[in-house]
Motif scaffolding. Sequence first.
Motif, mmCIF file in Angstrom:
data_model
loop_
_atom_site.group_PDB
_atom_site.id
_atom_site.type_symbol
_atom_site.label_atom_id
_atom_site.label_comp_id
_atom_site.label_asym_id
_atom_site.label_seq_id
_atom_site.Cartn_x
_atom_site.Cartn_y
_atom_site.Cartn_z
ATOM 1 N N SER A 53 67.935 19.196 10.245
ATOM 2 C CA SER A 53 67.669 19.237 8.802
ATOM 3 C C SER A 53 66.516 18.307 8.423
ATOM 4 O O SER A 53 65.764 18.596 7.507
ATOM 5 N N LYS A 54 66.371 17.194 9.130
ATOM 6 C CA LYS A 54 65.275 16.257 8.849
ATOM 7 C C LYS A 54 64.086 16.467 9.787
ATOM 8 O O LYS A 54 63.087 15.754 9.705
ATOM 9 N N LYS A 55 64.246 17.402 10.731
ATOM 10 C CA LYS A 55 63.195 17.729 11.708
ATOM 11 C C LYS A 55 62.710 16.489 12.451
ATOM 12 O O LYS A 55 61.518 16.203 12.531
ATOM 13 N N LYS A 56 63.690 15.751 13.026
ATOM 14 C CA LYS A 56 63.344 14.568 13.791
ATOM 15 C C LYS A 56 64.295 14.411 14.967
ATOM 16 O O LYS A 56 65.411 14.915 14.957
ATOM 17 N N VAL A 57 63.805 13.713 15.980
ATOM 18 C CA VAL A 57 64.611 13.346 17.135
ATOM 19 C C VAL A 57 64.529 11.838 17.250
ATOM 20 O O VAL A 57 63.434 11.263 17.283
ATOM 21 N N GLU A 58 65.691 11.203 17.301
ATOM 22 C CA GLU A 58 65.738 9.750 17.394
ATOM 23 C C GLU A 58 66.239 9.367 18.780
ATOM 24 O O GLU A 58 67.276 9.853 19.231
ATOM 25 N N ASP A 88 60.752 10.727 16.813
ATOM 26 C CA ASP A 88 59.710 11.742 16.993
ATOM 27 C C ASP A 88 59.965 12.878 16.014
ATOM 28 O O ASP A 88 61.113 13.227 15.739
ATOM 29 N N LYS A 89 58.880 13.465 15.533
ATOM 30 C CA LYS A 89 59.005 14.649 14.669
ATOM 31 C C LYS A 89 59.174 15.878 15.549
ATOM 32 O O LYS A 89 58.550 15.993 16.599
ATOM 33 N N ILE A 90 60.003 16.797 15.080
ATOM 34 C CA ILE A 90 60.193 18.058 15.800
ATOM 35 C C ILE A 90 58.983 18.945 15.537
ATOM 36 O O ILE A 90 58.602 19.172 14.391
ATOM 37 N N HIS A 91 58.388 19.421 16.612
ATOM 38 C CA HIS A 91 57.225 20.305 16.521
ATOM 39 C C HIS A 91 57.669 21.728 16.225
ATOM 40 O O HIS A 91 57.114 22.410 15.367
ATOM 41 N N SER A 92 58.673 22.189 16.969
ATOM 42 C CA SER A 92 59.231 23.524 16.750
ATOM 43 C C SER A 92 60.625 23.581 17.364
ATOM 44 O O SER A 92 60.969 22.761 18.215
#
Length: 142
Positions: A53-58, A88-92
Amino acid sequence: MKKLFLSILVFCSLLGGNTYAKIIEFAKCAYERDDYKFRTDLYEKRSYLIDLSKKKVEYVAVLTDSYFKKLVKKNPDSGQPKYIIREDKIHSYNEYIVITLIGANDSISVEKIFDLESKKIQLSYIYKDPKRNNEVSLLQCQ
């Protein structure tokens, strides 16, 4: 009419929240070079939290006291933290995989591919210098 409008508004607010928010955890991640065995001598915790939902990976890692002391003793001026948190931001992504792509600096990019079914991660280090070979590491998580 007011009651109908108010009830529709309340109903929509219930549906419009983070109802579909999902956090996927890849825990106790271990490298292929370690025979996919989680290194309890190095890490108390090592995991990735994927928030679509936030398009991120921690990335969260907690070093063991002994390993942390060893690293600090080896290089006292390194500023080595015991608790490591990176985002990191999710690319896709789709229902099978999540991809992050980080242009770390002018000489290297890092791509991480998270397989949501098998809980495997492929880390690709992509060098911009054609003389250097790209590197790939595999991790298995729980």
